[in-house]
Design a protein around this motif. Structure first.
Motif, mmCIF file in Angstrom:
data_model
loop_
_atom_site.group_PDB
_atom_site.id
_atom_site.type_symbol
_atom_site.label_atom_id
_atom_site.label_comp_id
_atom_site.label_asym_id
_atom_site.label_seq_id
_atom_site.Cartn_x
_atom_site.Cartn_y
_atom_site.Cartn_z
ATOM 1 N N HIS A 181 -3.243 4.175 12.793
ATOM 2 C CA HIS A 181 -3.797 4.127 11.443
ATOM 3 C C HIS A 181 -2.654 4.206 10.419
ATOM 4 N N THR A 182 -2.710 3.383 9.404
ATOM 5 C CA THR A 182 -1.747 3.447 8.293
ATOM 6 C C THR A 182 -2.501 3.406 6.976
ATOM 7 N N ASP A 183 -2.040 4.195 6.017
ATOM 8 C CA ASP A 183 -2.627 4.231 4.664
ATOM 9 C C ASP A 183 -1.484 4.485 3.689
ATOM 10 N N PHE A 184 -1.055 3.438 2.974
ATOM 11 C CA PHE A 184 0.103 3.543 2.087
ATOM 12 C C PHE A 184 -0.193 2.893 0.747
ATOM 13 N N THR A 185 0.401 3.500 -0.309
ATOM 14 C CA THR A 185 0.376 2.939 -1.653
ATOM 15 C C THR A 185 1.794 2.537 -2.021
ATOM 16 N N PHE A 186 1.971 1.284 -2.431
ATOM 17 C CA PHE A 186 3.273 0.736 -2.813
ATOM 18 C C PHE A 186 3.273 0.503 -4.317
ATOM 19 N N VAL A 187 4.304 1.004 -4.998
ATOM 20 C CA VAL A 187 4.417 0.846 -6.452
ATOM 21 C C VAL A 187 5.667 0.016 -6.732
ATOM 22 N N TYR A 188 5.465 -1.151 -7.357
ATOM 23 C CA TYR A 188 6.551 -2.101 -7.616
ATOM 24 C C TYR A 188 6.897 -2.110 -9.102
ATOM 25 N N PRO A 189 8.114 -1.700 -9.490
ATOM 26 C CA PRO A 189 8.540 -1.825 -10.892
ATOM 27 C C PRO A 189 9.041 -3.252 -11.142
ATOM 28 N N LEU A 190 8.552 -3.873 -12.200
ATOM 29 C CA LEU A 190 8.818 -5.293 -12.420
ATOM 30 C C LEU A 190 9.247 -5.562 -13.853
ATOM 31 N N VAL B 248 6.861 4.587 -2.413
ATOM 32 C CA VAL B 248 5.838 4.483 -1.365
ATOM 33 C C VAL B 248 5.324 5.884 -1.047
ATOM 34 N N GLN B 249 4.023 6.002 -0.878
ATOM 35 C CA GLN B 249 3.423 7.256 -0.450
ATOM 36 C C GLN B 249 2.304 6.947 0.538
ATOM 37 N N GLY B 250 2.240 7.748 1.608
ATOM 38 C CA GLY B 250 1.199 7.526 2.595
ATOM 39 C C GLY B 250 1.495 8.218 3.909
ATOM 40 N N ARG B 251 0.824 7.766 4.944
ATOM 41 C CA ARG B 251 0.939 8.448 6.233
ATOM 42 C C ARG B 251 0.601 7.482 7.373
ATOM 43 N N ILE B 252 1.064 7.841 8.555
ATOM 44 C CA ILE B 252 0.796 7.083 9.777
ATOM 45 C C ILE B 252 0.251 8.067 10.820
ATOM 46 N N GLY B 253 -0.757 7.652 11.528
ATOM 47 C CA GLY B 253 -1.320 8.452 12.620
ATOM 48 C C GLY B 253 -1.752 7.544 13.759
#
Length: 438
Positions: free
Chosen positions: A299-308, A282-287
């Protein structure tokens, strides 16, 4: 009878002068000065043999001893040359004639074991190649084999996309191979909350509680292992206000093009895909900021990477979608530069990744001015984009595409984008585009 006397009396032993010879020959007697006392007996050079010496002398008279080797004299000549590093075979008996114990032979079992390993490897060349690539080839964590540097959670928007990485095929042992997310924080580590302070009618303690509730919702909706495996997100639903909760429930119960639950929750069909290792990058930030009379906006802006990895019916489900663009909004399952020929499809050891970016605003209304549900979340705005998930499939699940089960359908026509690029605003195009990497 009268005894005749010698005309000249014969001298007795010991009466001779030093060096005289009683025989009259003129030679000195060698035993003249010999005294048979205790010192003479102790200094005698001839002694009685011991019992063991007599026993060995009798045995060796019929069976001469055999040299066991290991002792060499300077007169023995040069040491014989060894062939292939092996010394001369030791005799079967020792110096006393007893049989020597046989050494355990280790070479034969070793050769048998190596032969079995080579035969098994020959029968599974694909698996052997994957193992080598994972441990010694391009699949190492980095080209030099060094540890991948850790990337801290964001504190502001980045100015560029992550650097390019080799387009290696990820596997179960190395699910992050070829992904810039390998050094990203894992799961909850990325949800780093900013320091709380008083905003409008809310105190610093109340703002801190609001930030914690947003973090809890993001965790329940996107990182809960059960939800990822397709379970109903009850914990996340319970955190929403009544209106948003009703919308999410309707999407879960009746998924469709306009009511897609994957825009709310990260869910995969367990028959088709399963999370590898239980970790999500997960990478991102909260403000947060003041929202005028309406309270606080988080405000939230996050990228989620799922290994499958493939589920038990992955190949069958992939075949059922042949002839359709197997792509996702803003992305396709086949990234550029990672196209494997059919002969290289090695089976279930191959994995893939689905990348989801979510940009959400949560509003906390002033309870003095608005009728609100205490401690419930209200969505003010939401945007999302998924890379490597099938387009035009609205069954309530995300559908990653695995290279070993590739179904060649119509080529996507949307623009190419980098799902890891967080330097730009998220602007969904509504088209089935192409992702440059997964």
């Amino acid at each position: 009878m009268p005894i005749a006397e010698d005309p000249e009396p014969r001298p007795r032993r010991g009466d001779e002068p030093d060096g005289s010879d009683p025989s009259g020959t003129g030679e000195k007697d060698p035993f003249a000065d010999l005294v048979l006392d205790e010192e003479f007996i102790r200094s005698a050079t001839v002694k009685e043999q011991s019992g063991r010496t007599r026993m060995l002398s009798a045995r060796w008279k019929h069976t001469p001893p055999v040299d066991p080797g290991g002792r060499r004299s300077v007169n023995d000549g040069p040491r014989p040359k060894r062939r292939f590093g092996r010394g001369p075979k030791p005799p079967a008996v020792d110096a006393w004639g007893a049989p020597r114990p046989r050494r355990r032979e280790w070479r034969a079992p070793l050769f048998v074991t190596l032969t079995v390993v080579l035969v098994l490897a020959a029968l599974n060349l694909g698996g052997l190649r994957d193992w080598y690539e994972d441990h010694y080839g391009r699949g190492s964590s980095s080209p030099s084999g060094a540890a991948v540097p850790t990337v801290a959670p964001e504190t502001a928007r980045p100015t560029s996309a992550p650097p390019a990485t080799p387009a290696d095929q990820p596997t179960v042992d190395h699910p992050w191979k070829g992904s810039p997310a390998e050094g990203w924080p894992t799961s909850l580590e990325s949800f780093e909350l900013p320091p709380a302070k008083a905003v409008g009618v809310f105190s610093a303690e109340e703002v801190a509680a609001q930030l914690q509730s947003v973090k809890a919702y993001l965790t329940a909706a996107n990182l809960d292992p059960g939800v990822i495996a397709g379970a109903r997100p009850e914990a996340a639903l319970a955190m929403l206000d009544s209106q948003d909760r009703a919308s999410a429930v309707a999407a879960l119960d009746h998924p469709g093009k306009g009511t897609d639950p994957t825009s709310w929750f990260a869910r995969f069909d367990p028959r088709e895909a399963a999370l590898v290792g239980g970790a999500v990058k997960v990478q991102g930030r909260i403000g947060f900021e003041e929202d005028g009379d309406r309270g606080v906006l988080v405000h939230t802006d996050f990228t989620f990477v799922y290994p499958l990895q493939p589920g038990p019916d992955a190949e069958k489900l992939a075949s059922s979608r042949r002839g359709t663009p197997d792509t996702a909004p803003g992305g396709t399952a086949r990234p550029v530069g990672l196209t494997a020929p059919a002969s290289d499809n090695t089976g279930s050891t191959w994995t893939t990744r689905t990348i989801i970016r979510k940009v959400d605003d949560f509003r906390f209304y002033d309870p003095q001015r608005y009728k609100v549900e205490a401690k419930k979340l209200v969505f003010a705005k939401t945007q999302w984009d998924a890379g490597n998930s099938a387009c035009d499939v609205y069954d309530g699940f995300l559908h990653p595409r695995f290279e070993q089960f590739t179904a060649h359908g119509p080529a996507p026509t949307g623009p190419t984008s980098d799902p890891y690029d967080r330097s730009k605003d998220l602007v969904p195009t509504g088209q089935c585009g192409i992702v440059s990497r997964t």
